[in-house]
Design a protein around this motif. Structure first.
Motif: not given
Length: 144
Positions: A9-35
């Motif tokens: 869903l995040l990838v789809c939203v980002l593609k639609a918006s064309g806006k890169p994610i913030t470092p904070e959003e990327g870190q939160a997403m990554f930590l969720d996956i990692l955990n």
């Protein structure tokens, strides 16, 4: 919600918006996956630290954690390294050089196979580290 669904869903939203994610959003997403992967694979804190530092796994659980994260982020699809997925993830932070670096290095890694699922993750990391050394870049800071 399933972590993979969140990532999709995040990838789809980002593609639609064309806006890169913030470092904070990327870190939160990554930590969720990692955990989530850490729990699923029975990995240790040291294994997780290896992921955070982009180190080549040295334990079986570290290798399994590594491949789990790669699968959840689309870097590995259908049991193979996905150059397209890796480039997409590398570019999500807004630094086009990281996407260029992974595209250059990743081309060497697409044909890799492992003895098992976890071994593939280690082989991919070894491939990326070897390519990084040849280009004189740091895999921890210059890839993703």
């Amino acid at each position: 919600m399933n972590i993979l669904l969140k990532v999709v869903l995040l990838v789809c939203v980002l593609k639609a918006s064309g806006k890169p994610i913030t470092p904070e959003e990327g870190q939160a997403m990554f930590l969720d996956i990692l955990n989530n992967c850490k729990g699923a694979e029975g990995a240790s804190e040291d294994d997780a630290l290896g992921i955070m530092t982009h180190s080549i796994p040295t334990t079986k659980t570290g290798s399994c954690l590594n491949i789990c994260v790669m699968e959840k982020t689309g870097i590995v699809k259908d049991g193979k390294f996905s150059l397209e997925g890796a480039v997409q993830i590398a570019g999500m932070g807004g630094d086009p050089q990281k996407a260029t670096n992974i595209a250059t290095l990743g081309a060497e890694c697409v044909s890799l196979v492992g003895a098992d699922r976890c071994d593939l993750g280690t082989k991919i990391m070894e491939c990326l580290h070897k390519g990084s050394a040849a280009l004189g870049i740091n895999p921890a800071t210059d890839l993703m």
